[in-house]
Enzyme design. Structure first.
Site, short mmCIF file in Angstrom:
data_model
loop_
_atom_site.label_atom_id
_atom_site.label_comp_id
_atom_site.label_asym_id
_atom_site.label_seq_id
_atom_site.Cartn_x
_atom_site.Cartn_y
_atom_site.Cartn_z
N ARG A 173 29.58 65.14 44.52
CA ARG A 173 29.24 63.72 44.62
C ARG A 173 30.24 62.91 45.43
O ARG A 173 30.06 61.71 45.63
CB ARG A 173 29.09 63.13 43.20
N ARG A 226 59.55 49.10 64.62
CA ARG A 226 59.16 50.51 64.64
C ARG A 226 60.35 51.39 64.24
O ARG A 226 61.47 50.91 64.10
CB ARG A 226 58.62 50.85 66.02
#
Ligand code: UD1
Ligand code: CA
Length: 452
Positions: free
Chosen positions: A13, A328
């Site tokens: 599912r 970064r």
């Protein structure tokens, strides 16, 4: 104790190519949550029973302390535990956990282990709607007799609201014998682990139950709906812990922690923030709305405005960052550094009180203290093949729209005129600029559209 984690199910599912137990909650695989909780109990043996998507499951969860037992065909929970038998150590107790039930706490499992010390113990809950679960059948004295699966239950048994969560602990010494006596003559044609309860009762062993602190602790994941529900529950729990510890959250329903968030006192976090990996916010740090911080350390008193994205960075105290700042990996900012909107910094160290307030790219740079980086400044660190370093010493002023073609150095106290393309080192204390002379062509006319 031994711990056996059942993780062979397919999870139809989920409608996914990813094996069910690898779907994430808080950025971490369901089964990894279970493994981490199991480790916290210091088991002598930790066995994972795997089947569907075996290679991916093993590769993703691999760790030296895990023994793997393959269950090629899923013939039932009893059959699954039987596959783990050869890997079990002599430890007195064996605890069975489900790889798709991620949020059970160590405290609950410790109570269960205590309850099962001299026999067998089942973790149970009373559900308003017990449909689908195995029911706990008790005798007139309230003693557990057996577990009956939904599909095998009589109407009277179906009315029982106390259900088997599936989590169970039993004496290791009895397990092999019980496994050999399991039959699959039931509605599903499966070998039920739950049948060992009746076997233990028949032998006169004490069978007890324990209950979790919250129902969410025993909820499993069979669909994306349940995955999303448990994610929210988990995040609500984490937010609750932060509030109790004194963090101010604008809305505890709107925060996501996918890792570890450490904090000092008087930390405030606005809505929509995502924290990944290890994040540390020191005293009085403020994080504005919709920021993403991954593996970041932030010094005391620093204010982060809306929409910032920081990764693998260390930020000093009393900084002023954002909105729309991007740090970064490899960025280190000293105290009182300002980084404003649309400024991107990568692998650079920036000294105390330096400022880059608008529209800049700083990469592979070493910037001293009290430097002013003007709007539109770019370190040209890449020639298409190699990366080069830019060094800017203390008290430098860089005019707007300047390119620093690395490798290049700007000496202490130097000023660069606006629009400079710096290709050679700039001497300390001097004004350096590269700029074509301004000209005016008098009488010049704009081109006109040609007539049809
Ligand atoms: C099982 C219990 C039931 C309990 C319910 C709680 C049995 C017979 N029934 O039912 O009493 O109320 O869990 O959710 O134990 N698994 C394997 N190999 C198998 C079968 C299952 O590894 O052959 C794993 C599944 O991946 C899952 C767990 O065992 O993690 C439970 O399997 P599932 O099919 O969901 O059990 P139920 O039949 O729902
Ligand atoms: Ca189930």
């Amino acid at each position: 104790m031994n711990i056996v984690i059942l993780a062979a199910g397919q999870g139809k599912r989920m409608h996914s190519n990813l094996p069910k137990v690898l779907h994430p909650i808080a950025g971490k695989a369901l089964a990894q949550h279970v493994i981490d909780t199991a480790r916290g109990l210091s088991p002598e043996k930790l066995v994972v029973v795997y089947g569907h998507g075996g290679d991916v499951v093993r590769a993703t969860l691999a760790a030296p302390d895990i023994a793997w037992a393959e269950q090629a065909q899923q013939l039932g929970t009893g059959h699954a535990v039987a596959q783990a038998l050869p890997h079990l150590g002599p430890a007195a107790q064996t605890l069975v956990l489900y790889g798709d039930v991620p949020l059970t706490t160590a405290a609950t499992l410790k109570r269960l282990l205590q309850a099962g010390k001299d026999g067998l113990a089942i973790l149970t809950v009373d559900l308003a709607d017990p449909t689908g679960y195995g029911r706990i059948v008790r005798d007139g004295a309230g003693q557990v007799r057996c577990i009956v699966e939904q599909k095998d239950a009589t109407e009277a048994e179906k009315a029982v609201r106390e259900i088997n969560t599936g989590i169970m602990v039993m004496l290791t010494a009895r397990l092999a014998d019980w496994m050999s006596r399991l039959k699959n003559d039931n509605a599903q044609g499966e070998y039920y682990l739950t049948d060992i309860v009746a076997l233990a009762v028949a032998e006169g062993l004490p069978v007890r139950t324990a209950q979790p602190d919250g129902e969410w602790e025993v909820l499993g994941v069979n669909s994306k709906v349940q995955l999303a529900e448990l994610e929210r529950q988990h995040q609500r729990n984490l937010a609750g812990q932060l509030l109790v510890a004194g963090v101010r959250l604008a809305d505890p329903e709107r925060i996501d922690i996918r890792g570890e968030l450490k904090h000092g006192r008087d930390v405030a976090i606005d809505v929509g923030c995502v924290f990944e990996g290890r994040v540390e916010l020191a005293d009085a740090v403020e994080v504005g709305p919709y920021c993403v911080l991954k593996n970041v350390k932030v010094g005391a008193g620093t204010r982060i405005a809306a929409f910032c994205h920081f990764e693998d960075a260390v930020i000093g105290p009393d900084g002023v960052l954002g909105p729309y700042a991007r740090l970064r990996p490899g960025t280190e900012l000293g105290p009182e550094v300002h980084v404003g909107n649309f400024v991107e910094i990568k692998k650079s160290v920036i000294g105390a009180q330096s400022k880059a307030n608008h529209l800049a790219y700083i990469g592979d740079a070493e910037i001293g203290q009290r430097v002013n980086v003007g709007a539109g400044t770019i370190t040209c660190n890449y020639d298409g093949a190699n990366k080069f370093k830019t060094v800017i010493e203390d008290d430098v002023f860089i005019g707007s729209d300047t390119q620093l073609v690395a490798p290049v150095r700007v000496g202490r106290g130097a000023t660069l005129g606006a629009g400079t393309t710096l290709t050679r080192d700039a001497p300390a204390g001097e004004l350096t600029f590269s700029r074509p002379r301004q000209v005016t062509l008098s009488g010049w006319k704009r081109p006109q559209k040609a007539k049809q």
